[in-house]
Design a protein around this motif. Structure first.
Motif, PDB file in Angstrom:
ATOM      1  N   PRO A 243       0.881  -1.228  -0.040  1.00 65.16           N
ATOM      2  CA  PRO A 243      -0.016   0.003   0.083  1.00 65.16           C
ATOM      3  C   PRO A 243       0.740   1.373  -0.180  1.00 65.16           C
ATOM      4  CG  PRO A 243      -0.981  -1.559   1.494  1.00 65.16           C
ATOM      5  CD  PRO A 243       0.328  -2.136   1.208  1.00 65.16           C
ATOM      6  N   LEU A 244       1.868   1.234   0.760  1.00 68.43           N
ATOM      7  CA  LEU A 244       2.860   2.420   0.590  1.00 68.43           C
ATOM      8  C   LEU A 244       3.386   2.811  -0.590  1.00 68.43           C
ATOM      9  CD1 LEU A 244       4.844   1.868   3.889  1.00 68.43           C
ATOM     10  CD2 LEU A 244       3.188   3.461   3.685  1.00 68.43           C
ATOM     11  N   ALA A 245       3.716   1.491  -1.450  1.00 67.21           N
ATOM     12  CA  ALA A 245       4.346   1.719  -2.956  1.00 67.21           C
ATOM     13  C   ALA A 245       3.026   2.476  -3.917  1.00 67.21           C
ATOM     14  CB  ALA A 245       4.792   0.406  -3.296  1.00 67.21           C
ATOM     15  N   LEU A 246       1.938   1.710  -3.527  1.00 66.48           N
ATOM     16  CA  LEU A 246       0.516   1.904  -4.672  1.00 66.48           C
ATOM     17  C   LEU A 246       0.157   3.624  -4.120  1.00 66.48           C
ATOM     18  CD1 LEU A 246      -1.153  -1.475  -4.497  1.00 66.48           C
ATOM     19  CD2 LEU A 246       0.347  -0.475  -6.254  1.00 66.48           C
ATOM     20  N   ALA A 247       0.553   3.880  -2.926  1.00 62.01           N
ATOM     21  CA  ALA A 247       0.106   5.169  -2.616  1.00 62.01           C
ATOM     22  C   ALA A 247       0.905   6.510  -3.367  1.00 62.01           C
ATOM     23  CB  ALA A 247       0.375   5.437  -1.106  1.00 62.01           C
TER      24      ALA A 247
END
Length: 455
Positions: A243-247
């Protein structure tokens, strides 16, 4: 030699230098590469057209039968085979890949080449966007209309198609998945660093497309890859890392999927197109309304490859197209479940990697040892992830007969051949199951769109 020509052909197809490099403009470079490739690998790709190979690997059967349905529908509705020429190119590329890529080493080389081509396309696209290079293509690349990649990646042998940022995102997602694979598994650190650079560039290009479908495809592809390669432990780690990367990639529009159903948004118009596709299927359920006729009747593509095939080629054509993807997904899922449920202590010598004793000779000692545990070969995980991501992408775009769609379909077929995964079901059983999936899909689209449009 054949695999080298195939990689060059893939690069020429995606990068298309003969359209924008001054010294190559107008040069039939694609034709100059594909003809030698066909000659050099004639024995390999013709072998995949034999009845036994078609029976063992049903995706190939679907592609070939779809060509027959396409030709018949095109001739009856349009009075010629002009549209069929484009699909013939897709079929040729498909059988070249499944014929030439017949070992794990060649599959690895082909995926390297495909990843490099998509990285080059993404890099060129980004450099044009930031103004570092200038290419006179007759249209402007902006954050709202990032279609340089798609226009150059989606045509072959002067066959023109219509593209938009969603089409760009579909191939960029494939590039990101390939780069992710080599960033985490390559032996050489130089390859890992280049792969990380590719992820950064292609993620930025995906962000600029602002495509909801592309973002959803990326989420699906990463989830499948992580699950197959690292199992539940990988999913737990990725639950907070991914999720951090996709954010970083996600824009407000990408994450606002529920807003797409609002009045006047693209989601509403696309569901109207899907409804029109079902109406056209009812109009001529046997052979559809004919290739290219959807755009003539509606003014737009269906923005759903599956729906457009049902509309233009009828129920049989739609079942073949949908069945090709469904068979690949189901086969890989079942094999993944078999490996997930098998612990290292339960794996016998005869079950090593499940690719057949004859195939183990193609692997080195180090590679063979990697498969003595319960994990999949990382390349196999990548193939499954690419297929799942692209299946998701074409739910919202129409690339049903484009060559790159059949490049994606050829990869799992080649993997099935390499890992000795032939079909064991009778053809009649497969036909009934494909028909059942097709009926379920048509009913789902019919009632789903009616509900959502009235909601």
């Amino acid at each position: 030699m054949a695999i080298f020509l195939l990689i060059v052909l893939t690069g020429v197809y995606f990068i298309r230098p003969y359209e924008w490099v001054p010294g190559l403009v107008g040069l039939p470079l694609f034709l100059m590469v594909i003809l030698p490739c066909l000659v050099v690998s004639a024995e390999a790709w013709t072998r995949r057209l034999q009845s036994r190979s078609l029976r063992d690997y049903p995706i190939s059967s679907c592609v070939l039968c779809l060509l027959i349905i396409y030709s018949l529908s095109d001739f009856l509705h349009n009075g010629s085979l002009a549209n069929t020429q484009g699909y013939v190119i897709s079929c040729i590329i498909y059988f070249l890949i499944v014929g030439i890529v017949d070992s794990r080493k060649k599959l690895n080389a082909f995926l390297y080449g495909l990843g490099a081509s998509l990285f080059a396309v993404g890099l060129l696209c980004y450099l044009v966007y930031v103004g570092m290079i200038s290419i006179d293509t007759g249209y402007t690349v902006t954050a709202d209309n990032l279609d340089w990649t798609a226009r150059h990646a989606g045509r072959a042998a002067s066959i023109s198609s219509n593209f938009d940022p969603n089409d760009t995102s579909a191939i960029i997602v494939v590039g990101i998945l390939i780069a992710l694979h080599y960033a985490t598994s390559a032996r050489w650190w130089a390859v890992r660093l280049i792969s990380l650079a590719a992820i950064v560039v292609e993620a930025r290009v995906l962000q600029l497309t602002d495509s909801r479908g592309g973002f959803l495809a990326l989420v699906v592809g990463i989830a499948i890859y992580v699950w197959l390669r690292w199992g539940k432990k990988g999913l737990l780690w990725s639950a907070w890392l991914v999720p951090l990367a996709l954010a970083y990639v996600a824009t407000k529009r990408m994450t606002g999927i529920h807003e797409s159903l609002g009045h006047g948004d693209t989601g509403e118009s696309r569901m109207q197109f899907w409804t029109a596709g079902i109406v056209f299927l009812k109009e001529n359920p046997l052979l559809g309304i004919g290739p290219g006729r959807f755009v003539e009747r509606v003014g737009k593509v269906a923005h759903n490859s599956y729906v457009q095939v049902f509309a233009e080629l009828g129920f049989v054509g739609g079942a073949l197209f949908l069945g090709a993807f469904a068979y690949g997904l189901i086969t890989f899922y079942r094999r993944a479940r078999m490996r997930t449920l098998t612990s290292p202590n339960e794996v016998g010598e005869s079950e090593l990697i499940e690719i057949g004793e004859s195939k183990l000779n193609d692997l080195g000692e180090t590679e063979a040892n990697e498969f003595s545990g319960s994990e999949w070969d990382p390349i196999f995980c990548l193939v499954a992830a690419i297929l799942a991501a692209y299946c998701t992408s074409i739910l919202t775009l129409s690339q049903q007969f484009a060559p790159h769609t059949y490049i994606i379909l050829a990869i799992p077929t080649a993997a099935a051949i390499i890992y000795d995964m032939p079909n064991v079901l009778p053809g009649s059983t497969l036909a009934v199951r494909a028909g059942g999936i097709a009926v379920a899909f048509v009913l789902f689209v019919h009632f789903g769109t009616r509900y959502l449009l009235g909601w």
